[in-house]
Enzyme design. Structure first.
Site, PDB file in Angstrom:
ATOM      1  N   TRP A   1      -9.314  -0.725   1.750  1.00  0.00           N
ATOM      2  CA  TRP A   1     -10.385  -0.192   2.610  1.00  0.00           C
ATOM      3  C   TRP A   1      -9.919   0.922   3.533  1.00  0.00           C
ATOM      4  O   TRP A   1     -10.468   1.120   4.608  1.00  0.00           O
ATOM      5  CB  TRP A   1     -11.033  -1.323   3.422  1.00  0.00           C
ATOM      6  CG  TRP A   1     -11.445  -2.485   2.586  1.00  0.00           C
ATOM      7  CD1 TRP A   1     -12.467  -2.527   1.689  1.00  0.00           C
ATOM      8  CD2 TRP A   1     -10.824  -3.776   2.535  1.00  0.00           C
ATOM      9  NE1 TRP A   1     -12.527  -3.758   1.080  1.00  0.00           N
ATOM     10  CE2 TRP A   1     -11.521  -4.547   1.577  1.00  0.00           C
ATOM     11  CE3 TRP A   1      -9.741  -4.339   3.197  1.00  0.00           C
ATOM     12  CZ2 TRP A   1     -11.180  -5.865   1.279  1.00  0.00           C
ATOM     13  CZ3 TRP A   1      -9.401  -5.656   2.883  1.00  0.00           C
ATOM     14  CH2 TRP A   1     -10.114  -6.404   1.959  1.00  0.00           C
ATOM     15  N   HIS A   2      -8.913   1.668   3.106  1.00  0.00           N
ATOM     16  CA  HIS A   2      -8.394   2.766   3.919  1.00  0.00           C
ATOM     17  C   HIS A   2      -8.747   4.120   3.319  1.00  0.00           C
ATOM     18  O   HIS A   2      -7.987   5.072   3.420  1.00  0.00           O
ATOM     19  CB  HIS A   2      -6.875   2.647   4.079  1.00  0.00           C
ATOM     20  CG  HIS A   2      -6.442   1.440   4.854  1.00  0.00           C
ATOM     21  ND1 HIS A   2      -5.124   1.037   4.923  1.00  0.00           N
ATOM     22  CD2 HIS A   2      -7.152   0.538   5.577  1.00  0.00           C
ATOM     23  CE1 HIS A   2      -5.046  -0.061   5.666  1.00  0.00           C
ATOM     24  NE2 HIS A   2      -6.263  -0.381   6.067  1.00  0.00           N
ATOM     25  N   TYR A   3      -9.908   4.219   2.695  1.00  0.00           N
ATOM     26  CA  TYR A   3     -10.297   5.483   2.076  1.00  0.00           C
ATOM     27  C   TYR A   3     -10.586   6.547   3.139  1.00  0.00           C
ATOM     28  O   TYR A   3     -10.972   6.232   4.268  1.00  0.00           O
ATOM     29  CB  TYR A   3     -11.493   5.285   1.136  1.00  0.00           C
ATOM     30  CG  TYR A   3     -12.639   4.478   1.690  1.00  0.00           C
ATOM     31  CD1 TYR A   3     -13.648   5.079   2.438  1.00  0.00           C
ATOM     32  CD2 TYR A   3     -12.734   3.109   1.455  1.00  0.00           C
ATOM     33  CE1 TYR A   3     -14.705   4.348   2.939  1.00  0.00           C
ATOM     34  CE2 TYR A   3     -13.788   2.364   1.944  1.00  0.00           C
ATOM     35  CZ  TYR A   3     -14.779   2.991   2.687  1.00  0.00           C
ATOM     36  OH  TYR A   3     -15.818   2.266   3.188  1.00  0.00           O
TER      37      TYR A   3
ATOM     38  N   LYS B   1       0.871  -1.176   0.000  1.00  0.00           N
ATOM     39  CA  LYS B   1       0.000   0.000   0.000  1.00  0.00           C
ATOM     40  C   LYS B   1       0.904   1.220   0.000  1.00  0.00           C
ATOM     41  O   LYS B   1       1.902   1.251   0.721  1.00  0.00           O
ATOM     42  CB  LYS B   1      -0.885  -0.020   1.245  1.00  0.00           C
ATOM     43  CG  LYS B   1      -1.427   1.334   1.673  1.00  0.00           C
ATOM     44  CD  LYS B   1      -2.025   1.288   3.080  1.00  0.00           C
ATOM     45  CE  LYS B   1      -2.167   2.683   3.649  1.00  0.00           C
ATOM     46  NZ  LYS B   1      -2.787   2.714   4.987  1.00  0.00           N
TER      47      LYS B   1
END
Length: 604
Positions: free
Chosen positions: A535-537, A431
């Site tokens: 899923w780290h928006y 990421k």
């Protein structure tokens, strides 16, 4: 009305009755589970009065909302409104072995609500008390000291708030052999120093905390409600807030928030008002990166032209609402193993100096669990390889725009036919820091149940692409390291032969190591075409744009936003620790402001 019309109406009513009946049964079971945790203040939205009054109305019982509401209840009457149900009694939430199942569940009662970004990447938002902490891989790590300074937070209160969180639900993981090999491989690949076990965000390789205990049982932000004052907190579940109420107060130029409207599953509306008490009482949005900007716009706070397009009366023209939204792109590589690999979620992370974070996951959530035997393994395969299974169905063997439901269905069918040996191994993923590429959120409709339209613009900034390329190159070095040799084939030829044997005549719809990792041009394309979400928006209500340093919405009164939508960058390698900390931190800050204001009023 025609006979067909009567039939359609009867079918519709029957389906609605069945859904409500299922919901009621689920709520009864969940309520029994809640009573075990002494959650007598948790109720179903249909039991809410038509009108009620509180000092604080917190919208969103998620990763920030639960610690925030629990803290505020120490001295004030608080209402927490959550659109989902309880996490307790749901094995897809509570068990580490069913991590993938919750995200693959598309039922109306699922704790995860799926959405697909305008970029074509499948994603999910939480719809459950405890929020994203009920759906994630459990990794826990703090934000860096530099992030805390840049945010303008009081570092002493930040540290105290982190410790409050950690006492409730953070554990040291037991590190299986595959994760140990990943750790040694990262060090061998130059991601140094070795930081051992630590919750701090520091360069190098480390073992982080987890919210899964040694039995594989998940602990979530909902657990913070055990620390709430049971007579000052009320929680309504399955309560969908449709708008914040504003009025113009005499002598004030700015509109003032004074309550909210929410609906229960039967469609009945309920109104909640702030108690009389001047500016001390507030509505606080903690509905997440999608929910908070969406609710602001539905309430008339947002870009005027966009609101008018949907027939929404503008309360305050705020162009920044919904802007600057970002999702950290994730790119992963599946590393087949010649030997069985145990289940592990994220436990080890390599924090590189070039702006990429490298993590790994392995084992049964990617195929047939290694403990499954006989007739049961087919059911397990069906569970884990649904059309949009989080780590397989949306793997980027196809570019995002080509990831149609039909294409994903075909990939899932192929996976179901594969020999289970094909899934021995794990994923090493990276990421990127930031990211620098950002997008926006817009309303699709005025329906608060519907997902807004989200555009993340993955890899629009070339610096993000460069970080990804270097991250993939680092993954290749880890996979080829001596430390990782036990869990990899000797060379590409041996790996390809093993995959072909397991796959038979079918193609293998999973990313493998790129053939030419030293050539950056193919890797740039690889990054763009294999992009997924982790899923780290975040973003959409930035500090300094939409909210001030105290998280008050600029241009109105009585309203704050406290959640990940206020972040310009995702903190640390994984944000959940900082989101939970922020809930506690701002709860303490707000209570302190309240006491100071009360003291000042008493003096006068």
């Amino acid at each position: 009305m025609s006979a067909a019309g009567h039939l359609d109406r009867r079918v519709t009513l029957a389906l609605a009755t069945l859904l409500i009946g299922s919901l009621c049964l689920g709520v009864v079971a969940a309520s029994q589970e809640a009573n075990r945790y002494n959650f007598r203040f948790v109720r179903h939205a249909r039991d809410a009065p038509a009108v009620s009054y509180y000092n604080y109305i917190v919208v969103g019982g998620g990763t920030a909302g639960c610690p925030l509401a629990a803290t505020l209840s120490e001295h004030s009457r608080v209402l927490l409104l959550e659109r989902g149900g309880l996490p307790y009694g749901n094995r897809n939430v509570s068990s580490e072995h069913h991590f993938a199942d919750a995200l693959a569940d598309t039922s109306p009662l699922s704790p995860a609500q799926r959405f697909v970004s305008e970029d074509g990447v499948v994603n999910a938002r939480a719809r459950v008390l405890g929020g994203g902490s009920c759906l994630n891989a459990g990794f826990y790590t703090r934000a860096s000291a530099a992030y805390v300074r840049a945010s303008g937070w009081d570092h002493r209160l930040v540290n105290a708030s982190y410790r409050w969180v950690e006492r409730a639900l953070v554990f040291r993981p037991g590190v299986p052999q595959w994760q140990c090999a990943l750790r040694e491989g990262l060090l061998e690949a130059g991601v140094t120093p070795d930081n051992g076990y630590t919750l701090e965000h520091v360069p190098g390789t480390k073992i982080g905390g987890t919210i899964f205990d040694r039995r594989g049982r998940r602990h979530t932000a909902a657990d913070f409600l055990r620390r709430a004052h049971p007579r000052r907190l009320t929680v309504f579940l399955h309560a969908t807030v449709s708008r914040v109420l504003f009025r113009r107060r005499t002598g004030l130029a700015q509109p003032v928030a004074y309550g909210v409207v929410f609906t229960d599953p039967t469609g009945a509306q309920h109104r909640v008002y702030l108690r009389r008490g001047g500016a001390k009482n507030e509505v606080i949005l903690a509905a997440g990166t999608l929910g908070s900007p969406q609710l602001l716009m539905l309430s008339g706070v947002g870009p005027r032209l966009h609101l008018e397009k949907h027939g929404i009366r503008t309360v305050h023209d705020q162009p920044g609402v919904g802007q600057g939204v970002a999702d950290n792109p994730m790119n992963s590589v599946f590393v087949p193993s010649p030997v069985p690999v145990a289940l592990s979620l994220v436990q080890v992370v390599g924090v590189t100096r070039f702006g990429s974070f490298i993590e790994g996951v392995s084992g049964s959530q990617f195929g047939i669990p290694i403990h499954a035997r006989g007739r049961g393994h087919h059911a397990a395969a069906r569970r884990n390889f649904g059309m949009f299974s989080p780590m397989t169905g949306q793997l980027g063997t196809l570019p995002p725009r080509q990831r149609t439901p039909e294409a994903m269905r075909r990939a899932a069918e192929v996976m179901r036919r594969l020999d289970r040996r094909a899934f021995r191994g794990g994923f090493i993923l990276e990421k990127i820091l930031g990211p620098l590429s950002t997008g926006h959120i817009e309303l699709r409709s005025t329906d608060p149940h519907a997902n807004p339209a989200v555009t993340f613009n993955y890899f629009r900034d070339p610096r993000d692409v460069e970080r990804c390329v270097r991250g993939i190159q680092a993954i290749e070095r880890v996979a080829r390291s001596r430390a990782f040799a036990r869990f990899t084939y000797a060379n590409h030829t041996a790996m390809d032969a093993a995959v072909r044997r397991a796959a038979g005549t079918a193609y293998f719809p999973v990313n493998l190591l790129p053939r030419h990792p030293a050539d950056t041009r193919p890797l740039q394309q690889y990054c763009r075409e294999t992009v997924m979400t982790i899923w780290h928006y975040h973003g959409g209500c930035h500090v300094g744009g939409v909210v001030d340093r105290d998280y008050r919405v600029i241009g109105v009164r009585g309203l704050r936003v406290v959640d990940s939508s206020t972040f310009k960058y995702s903190p640390g390698t994984n944000p959940q620790a900082t989101v939970m900390m922020l809930g506690r931190y701002m709860g303490l800050r707000i209570l302190k402001e309240r006491l100071l204001r009360k003291g000042a009023e008493e003096k006068h």
